[in-house]
Design a protein around this motif. Sequence first.
Motif, PDB file in Angstrom:
ATOM      1  N   TYR A 269       0.845  -1.191   0.000  1.00 53.78           N
ATOM      2  CA  TYR A 269       0.000   0.000   0.000  1.00 53.78           C
ATOM      3  C   TYR A 269       0.884   1.245   0.000  1.00 53.78           C
ATOM      4  O   TYR A 269       1.793   1.379   0.828  1.00 53.78           O
ATOM      5  CB  TYR A 269      -0.919  -0.016   1.210  1.00 53.78           C
ATOM      6  CG  TYR A 269      -2.066  -0.981   1.047  1.00 53.78           C
ATOM      7  CD1 TYR A 269      -1.860  -2.354   1.069  1.00 53.78           C
ATOM      8  CD2 TYR A 269      -3.365  -0.522   0.842  1.00 53.78           C
ATOM      9  CE1 TYR A 269      -2.899  -3.249   0.889  1.00 53.78           C
ATOM     10  CE2 TYR A 269      -4.421  -1.417   0.674  1.00 53.78           C
ATOM     11  CZ  TYR A 269      -4.176  -2.772   0.698  1.00 53.78           C
ATOM     12  OH  TYR A 269      -5.223  -3.650   0.517  1.00 53.78           O
ATOM     13  N   TYR A 270       0.588   2.141  -0.947  1.00 50.59           N
ATOM     14  CA  TYR A 270       1.373   3.348  -1.128  1.00 50.59           C
ATOM     15  C   TYR A 270       0.534   4.582  -0.822  1.00 50.59           C
ATOM     16  O   TYR A 270      -0.572   4.736  -1.355  1.00 50.59           O
ATOM     17  CB  TYR A 270       1.877   3.456  -2.565  1.00 50.59           C
ATOM     18  CG  TYR A 270       2.818   2.367  -2.986  1.00 50.59           C
ATOM     19  CD1 TYR A 270       2.346   1.184  -3.541  1.00 50.59           C
ATOM     20  CD2 TYR A 270       4.201   2.515  -2.828  1.00 50.59           C
ATOM     21  CE1 TYR A 270       3.211   0.181  -3.930  1.00 50.59           C
ATOM     22  CE2 TYR A 270       5.073   1.510  -3.220  1.00 50.59           C
ATOM     23  CZ  TYR A 270       4.567   0.350  -3.761  1.00 50.59           C
ATOM     24  OH  TYR A 270       5.432  -0.649  -4.154  1.00 50.59           O
ATOM     25  N   CYS A 271       1.075   5.447  -0.012  1.00 53.38           N
ATOM     26  CA  CYS A 271       0.470   6.753   0.195  1.00 53.38           C
ATOM     27  C   CYS A 271       0.866   7.661  -0.964  1.00 53.38           C
ATOM     28  O   CYS A 271       1.989   7.546  -1.504  1.00 53.38           O
ATOM     29  CB  CYS A 271       0.965   7.333   1.511  1.00 53.38           C
ATOM     30  SG  CYS A 271       0.245   8.925   1.959  1.00 53.38           S
ATOM     31  N   SER A 272      -0.036   8.554  -1.349  1.00 55.68           N
ATOM     32  CA  SER A 272       0.243   9.444  -2.466  1.00 55.68           C
ATOM     33  C   SER A 272      -0.387  10.806  -2.207  1.00 55.68           C
ATOM     34  O   SER A 272      -1.313  10.924  -1.398  1.00 55.68           O
ATOM     35  CB  SER A 272      -0.324   8.855  -3.760  1.00 55.68           C
ATOM     36  OG  SER A 272      -1.731   8.744  -3.660  1.00 55.68           O
ATOM     37  N   SER A 273       0.105  11.806  -2.904  1.00 53.27           N
ATOM     38  CA  SER A 273      -0.472  13.142  -2.779  1.00 53.27           C
ATOM     39  C   SER A 273      -0.584  13.787  -4.151  1.00 53.27           C
ATOM     40  O   SER A 273       0.176  13.463  -5.077  1.00 53.27           O
ATOM     41  CB  SER A 273       0.377  14.027  -1.866  1.00 53.27           C
ATOM     42  OG  SER A 273       1.631  14.319  -2.450  1.00 53.27           O
ATOM     43  N   GLY A 274      -1.568  14.689  -4.269  1.00 59.59           N
ATOM     44  CA  GLY A 274      -1.751  15.463  -5.479  1.00 59.59           C
ATOM     45  C   GLY A 274      -1.883  16.931  -5.105  1.00 59.59           C
ATOM     46  O   GLY A 274      -2.440  17.267  -4.062  1.00 59.59           O
ATOM     47  N   ARG A 275      -1.394  17.782  -5.965  1.00 65.19           N
ATOM     48  CA  ARG A 275      -1.379  19.211  -5.640  1.00 65.19           C
ATOM     49  C   ARG A 275      -2.633  19.908  -6.165  1.00 65.19           C
ATOM     50  O   ARG A 275      -3.378  19.370  -6.986  1.00 65.19           O
ATOM     51  CB  ARG A 275      -0.135  19.876  -6.224  1.00 65.19           C
ATOM     52  CG  ARG A 275      -0.031  19.835  -7.731  1.00 65.19           C
ATOM     53  CD  ARG A 275       1.198  20.605  -8.194  1.00 65.19           C
ATOM     54  NE  ARG A 275       2.436  20.081  -7.627  1.00 65.19           N
ATOM     55  CZ  ARG A 275       3.321  20.823  -6.991  1.00 65.19           C
ATOM     56  NH1 ARG A 275       3.118  22.113  -6.830  1.00 65.19           N
ATOM     57  NH2 ARG A 275       4.434  20.282  -6.534  1.00 65.19           N
ATOM     58  N   PHE A 276      -2.863  21.108  -5.684  1.00 65.01           N
ATOM     59  CA  PHE A 276      -3.969  21.943  -6.168  1.00 65.01           C
ATOM     60  C   PHE A 276      -3.848  22.119  -7.677  1.00 65.01           C
ATOM     61  O   PHE A 276      -2.759  22.324  -8.213  1.00 65.01           O
ATOM     62  CB  PHE A 276      -3.947  23.314  -5.484  1.00 65.01           C
ATOM     63  CG  PHE A 276      -4.487  23.286  -4.084  1.00 65.01           C
ATOM     64  CD1 PHE A 276      -3.630  23.141  -3.015  1.00 65.01           C
ATOM     65  CD2 PHE A 276      -5.852  23.393  -3.851  1.00 65.01           C
ATOM     66  CE1 PHE A 276      -4.120  23.118  -1.713  1.00 65.01           C
ATOM     67  CE2 PHE A 276      -6.345  23.364  -2.565  1.00 65.01           C
ATOM     68  CZ  PHE A 276      -5.475  23.224  -1.489  1.00 65.01           C
ATOM     69  N   GLY A 277      -5.005  22.014  -8.335  1.00 64.30           N
ATOM     70  CA  GLY A 277      -5.045  22.128  -9.790  1.00 64.30           C
ATOM     71  C   GLY A 277      -5.214  20.792 -10.474  1.00 64.30           C
ATOM     72  O   GLY A 277      -5.511  20.752 -11.675  1.00 64.30           O
ATOM     73  N   THR A 278      -5.045  19.703  -9.722  1.00 64.96           N
ATOM     74  CA  THR A 278      -5.219  18.396 -10.331  1.00 64.96           C
ATOM     75  C   THR A 278      -6.696  18.035 -10.387  1.00 64.96           C
ATOM     76  O   THR A 278      -7.544  18.694  -9.790  1.00 64.96           O
ATOM     77  CB  THR A 278      -4.437  17.333  -9.544  1.00 64.96           C
ATOM     78  OG1 THR A 278      -4.469  16.103 -10.272  1.00 64.96           O
ATOM     79  CG2 THR A 278      -5.065  17.107  -8.174  1.00 64.96           C
ATOM     80  N   THR A 279      -7.019  16.977 -11.104  1.00 71.64           N
ATOM     81  CA  THR A 279      -8.391  16.488 -11.169  1.00 71.64           C
ATOM     82  C   THR A 279      -8.658  15.582  -9.970  1.00 71.64           C
ATOM     83  O   THR A 279      -7.759  15.255  -9.199  1.00 71.64           O
ATOM     84  CB  THR A 279      -8.613  15.690 -12.463  1.00 71.64           C
ATOM     85  OG1 THR A 279      -7.650  14.618 -12.511  1.00 71.64           O
ATOM     86  CG2 THR A 279      -8.436  16.578 -13.680  1.00 71.64           C
TER      87      THR A 279
ATOM     88  N   TRP B  65       4.983  10.043  -3.951  1.00 67.34           N
ATOM     89  CA  TRP B  65       4.682   8.692  -3.478  1.00 67.34           C
ATOM     90  C   TRP B  65       5.468   8.407  -2.210  1.00 67.34           C
ATOM     91  O   TRP B  65       6.599   8.870  -2.062  1.00 67.34           O
ATOM     92  CB  TRP B  65       5.108   7.652  -4.512  1.00 67.34           C
ATOM     93  CG  TRP B  65       4.349   7.615  -5.787  1.00 67.34           C
ATOM     94  CD1 TRP B  65       4.725   8.162  -6.979  1.00 67.34           C
ATOM     95  CD2 TRP B  65       3.089   6.975  -6.035  1.00 67.34           C
ATOM     96  NE1 TRP B  65       3.786   7.897  -7.942  1.00 67.34           N
ATOM     97  CE2 TRP B  65       2.763   7.168  -7.390  1.00 67.34           C
ATOM     98  CE3 TRP B  65       2.198   6.248  -5.239  1.00 67.34           C
ATOM     99  CZ2 TRP B  65       1.600   6.677  -7.964  1.00 67.34           C
ATOM    100  CZ3 TRP B  65       1.032   5.757  -5.812  1.00 67.34           C
ATOM    101  CH2 TRP B  65       0.745   5.972  -7.147  1.00 67.34           C
ATOM    102  N   GLY B  66       4.853   7.629  -1.328  1.00 62.49           N
ATOM    103  CA  GLY B  66       5.608   7.061  -0.230  1.00 62.49           C
ATOM    104  C   GLY B  66       6.318   5.801  -0.708  1.00 62.49           C
ATOM    105  O   GLY B  66       6.155   5.393  -1.859  1.00 62.49           O
ATOM    106  N   GLU B  67       7.086   5.201   0.168  1.00 61.55           N
ATOM    107  CA  GLU B  67       7.838   4.009  -0.207  1.00 61.55           C
ATOM    108  C   GLU B  67       7.008   2.738  -0.133  1.00 61.55           C
ATOM    109  O   GLU B  67       7.429   1.706  -0.654  1.00 61.55           O
ATOM    110  CB  GLU B  67       9.078   3.869   0.683  1.00 61.55           C
ATOM    111  CG  GLU B  67      10.101   4.969   0.447  1.00 61.55           C
ATOM    112  CD  GLU B  67      11.410   4.711   1.156  1.00 61.55           C
ATOM    113  OE1 GLU B  67      12.359   5.481   0.923  1.00 61.55           O
ATOM    114  OE2 GLU B  67      11.485   3.744   1.941  1.00 61.55           O
ATOM    115  N   GLY B  68       5.843   2.811   0.492  1.00 62.79           N
ATOM    116  CA  GLY B  68       4.958   1.666   0.551  1.00 62.79           C
ATOM    117  C   GLY B  68       5.083   0.884   1.850  1.00 62.79           C
ATOM    118  O   GLY B  68       6.149   0.847   2.468  1.00 62.79           O
TER     119      GLY B  68
END
Length: 122
Positions: free
Chosen positions: A93-103, A112-115
């Motif tokens: 399981y990987y943690c992830s992030s998206g910035r403002f402006g993405t869908t 990404w995290g390392e899992g």
Amino acid sequence: QVHLVESGGGLVQPGGSLRLSCVASGSIDSIFVMGWYRQAPGKQRELVASITVDGDTFYDDAVQDRFTIFTGETIVTVYLQMMSLKPEDTAVYYCSSGRFGTTWPVYGVDSWGEGTPVTVSS
């Protein structure tokens, strides 16, 4: 740049529960969405659940009603509470992030995290 660190994976029996945690650091003001992906052996990485800074959530059909994504006081810390686990939930399981402006709910992953591995087995 956002740096993500996951924790909480492990071995659990079918029907059991686990809680994954993810803590973000770095350019945290840029974060619009945080989510959890998973990748099982021999399969593509898939989005499991995500949550926006506004608290909107998304779940894949396979985990709906079993998994819950939520944050701490801010989106800097995100949790994935997994209940009624099945062998098919076994994956990294990987943690992830998206910035403002993405869908959203399908978002461009910025970091990404390392899992953290989750194994569901008796």
